[in-house]
Design an enzyme around this catalytic site. Structure first.
Site, PDB file in Angstrom:
ATOM      1  N   SER A 178      -8.139  -4.680   5.085  1.00 35.52           N
ATOM      2  CA  SER A 178      -8.697  -4.399   3.745  1.00 35.52           C
ATOM      3  C   SER A 178      -9.078  -5.654   2.952  1.00 35.52           C
ATOM      4  CB  SER A 178      -7.725  -3.535   2.922  1.00 35.52           C
ATOM      5  OG  SER A 178      -7.448  -2.326   3.587  1.00 35.52           O
TER       6      SER A 178
ATOM      7  N   ARG B 130      -5.069  -1.735   8.932  1.00 37.69           N
ATOM      8  CA  ARG B 130      -6.278  -2.515   8.619  1.00 37.69           C
ATOM      9  C   ARG B 130      -5.932  -3.610   7.619  1.00 37.69           C
ATOM     10  NH1 ARG B 130      -7.621   2.701   6.785  1.00 37.69           N
ATOM     11  NH2 ARG B 130      -7.095   2.990   4.596  1.00 37.69           N
TER      12      ARG B 130
ATOM     13  N   ASN C 273     -11.056  -2.538  -5.394  1.00 37.10           N
ATOM     14  CA  ASN C 273     -10.295  -1.548  -6.159  1.00 37.10           C
ATOM     15  C   ASN C 273     -10.962  -1.149  -7.479  1.00 37.10           C
ATOM     16  OD1 ASN C 273      -7.085  -2.781  -4.982  1.00 37.10           O
ATOM     17  ND2 ASN C 273      -8.175  -0.956  -4.333  1.00 37.10           N
TER      18      ASN C 273
ATOM     19  N   ASP D  33       0.833  -1.211   0.000  1.00 37.55           N
ATOM     20  CA  ASP D  33       0.000   0.000   0.000  1.00 37.55           C
ATOM     21  C   ASP D  33       0.870   1.265   0.000  1.00 37.55           C
ATOM     22  OD1 ASP D  33      -2.328   1.431  -0.041  1.00 37.55           O
ATOM     23  OD2 ASP D  33      -2.799   1.160   2.089  1.00 37.55           O
TER      24      ASP D  33
HETATM   25  C1  IPE Z   1      -5.401  -2.677  -0.226  1.00 38.83           C
HETATM   26  O1  IPE Z   1      -5.090  -1.358  -0.404  1.00 38.83           O
HETATM   27  C2  IPE Z   1      -5.408  -3.379  -1.546  1.00 38.83           C
HETATM   28  C3  IPE Z   1      -4.116  -3.520  -2.190  1.00 38.83           C
HETATM   29  C4  IPE Z   1      -2.947  -3.198  -1.684  1.00 38.83           C
HETATM   30  C5  IPE Z   1      -4.160  -4.107  -3.504  1.00 38.83           C
HETATM   31  P1  IPE Z   1      -6.204  -0.239  -0.547  1.00 38.83           P
HETATM   32  O2  IPE Z   1      -5.488   1.052  -0.691  1.00 38.83           O
HETATM   33  O3  IPE Z   1      -7.147  -0.607  -1.624  1.00 38.83           O
HETATM   34  O4  IPE Z   1      -6.955  -0.345   0.832  1.00 38.83           O
HETATM   35  P2  IPE Z   1      -7.791   0.727   1.645  1.00 38.83           P
HETATM   36  O5  IPE Z   1      -8.822   1.285   0.706  1.00 38.83           O
HETATM   37  O6  IPE Z   1      -6.826   1.784   2.081  1.00 38.83           O
HETATM   38  O7  IPE Z   1      -8.370  -0.025   2.788  1.00 38.83           O
HETATM   39  C1  IPE Z   2      -1.603   0.236  -3.366  1.00 40.33           C
HETATM   40  O1  IPE Z   2      -1.375   1.593  -3.432  1.00 40.33           O
HETATM   41  C2  IPE Z   2      -1.806  -0.376  -4.720  1.00 40.33           C
HETATM   42  C3  IPE Z   2      -3.201  -0.736  -5.030  1.00 40.33           C
HETATM   43  C4  IPE Z   2      -4.188  -0.695  -4.199  1.00 40.33           C
HETATM   44  C5  IPE Z   2      -3.471  -1.195  -6.369  1.00 40.33           C
HETATM   45  P1  IPE Z   2      -2.563   2.637  -3.412  1.00 40.33           P
HETATM   46  O2  IPE Z   2      -2.947   2.960  -4.817  1.00 40.33           O
HETATM   47  O3  IPE Z   2      -3.671   2.169  -2.564  1.00 40.33           O
HETATM   48  O4  IPE Z   2      -1.847   3.887  -2.760  1.00 40.33           O
HETATM   49  P2  IPE Z   2      -2.493   4.929  -1.740  1.00 40.33           P
HETATM   50  O5  IPE Z   2      -3.056   4.146  -0.613  1.00 40.33           O
HETATM   51  O6  IPE Z   2      -3.534   5.676  -2.491  1.00 40.33           O
HETATM   52  O7  IPE Z   2      -1.342   5.774  -1.318  1.00 40.33           O
HETATM   53 MG    MG Z   3      -4.079   2.389  -0.598  1.00 37.07          MG
END
Ligand code: IPE
Ligand code: IPE
Ligand code: MG
Length: 251
Positions: free
Chosen positions: A204, A202, A63, A15
């Site tokens: 997720s 969390r 996502n 993340d």
């Molecule tokens: C979790 O990250 C999913 C992945 C790393 C693929 P998210 O960025 O989607 O999770 P939330 O929305 O912060 O919980």
């Molecule tokens: C994780 O990085 C990758 C995916 C969920 C695909 P994010 O895209 O969630 O990055 P932040 O949380 O917005 O920084």
């Molecule tokens: Mg994220």
């Protein structure tokens, strides 16, 4: 890292790609590209130090809520990754598994995933399990549906053979051990260590069933900056844990 226990299975919630990009004045997709590079490095590292299974959360069932452009960018990035890296993965002895739901993913990408999995299927150094269009609740519900379908077919078979169809509820009971076999990857042991980058506390919807007794390591580092030093810190932290599994102190 002498006398250090290397977890057999590490699972990572990668993340912080978006925030990494934002802080650098770049577009989010740049963050995802940098994240893919970080992953390449960590996978190689894990292979070298003797991790046997690496599961990474690359795209969740939630996502899809993101803007179309970002979703398409992520799909293209994954597709290009498979094209460009498969030879290198083979060289490193990486067996690839892509785990998650199939719907909403293009036929073209599904085909490429299958071909790449087949191409790497006899590799034995490390299993690289990419959770893609993955949801932990979805995995459990899919498992329940598989159980129901099997029981239903069994009942039909008995009826067809002229047998008596027993409707008692006891006949539909299942143990935890049996149920585990219906999860997506029953051949992979539960992760000992779950790492989440970017400081979020969390889960997720990641591996809900498999993490019942996993150790957690959360770092503020954004995923694109997660390197071998960070991995070492996570493993050292894991080595300090007293894993009791509900019993009494083992140390
Ligand atoms: C979790 O990250 C999913 C992945 C790393 C693929 P998210 O960025 O989607 O999770 P939330 O929305 O912060 O919980
Ligand atoms: C994780 O990085 C990758 C995916 C969920 C695909 P994010 O895209 O969630 O990055 P932040 O949380 O917005 O920084
Ligand atoms: Mg994220």
């Amino acid at each position: 890292m002498e006398n250090i226990v290397i977890p057999k299975h590490i699972a990572i919630i990668m993340d912080g790609n978006g925030r990494w990009a934002k802080e650098k004045g770049k577009i989010r997709l740049e963050g995802h590209r940098a994240g893919a590079n970080a992953l390449e490095n960590i996978l190689e590292c894990c292979g070298k130090i003797g991790v046997k299974y690496l599961t990474v959360y690359a795209f969740s069932t939630e996502n899809w809520k993101r803007p179309k452009m970002e979703v398409e960018g992520l799909m293209n990035l994954f597709s290009r990754y498979l094209d460009n890296k498969k030879k290198e993965l083979k060289k490193q002895g990486v067996k690839l598994l892509v785990t998650g739901a199939k719907e909403n993913i293009s036929e073209k990408l599904l085909k490429k995933i299958e071909e790449t999995e087949n191409y790497l299927s006899d590799c034995e150094n490390i299993v690289f399990n990419i959770a893609f269009n993955y949801g932990g609740r979805r995995e459990i519900v899919d498992a329940v549906n598989k159980v129901l379908e099997k029981k239903f077919l069994e009942q039909n078979q008995v009826a067809e053979n002229g047998g008596f169809v027993e409707e008692k509820a006891e006949n539909f009971k299942i143990t935890e051990e049996e149920f585990s076999k219906y999860m997506y990857r029953p051949e992979i042991p539960d992760p000992e260590l779950v790492i989440r980058t970017s400081g979020e506390f969390r889960i997720s919807n990641f591996l809900l069933w498999e993490i019942a007794y996993s150790e957690f390591y959360i770092t503020d580092t954004y995923w694109p900056d997660f390197d071998e030093k960070e991995l070492e810190k996570a493993i050292l932290s894991f080595n300090k844990r007293d894993r009791r599994y509900g019993g009494l102190n083992a140390k």
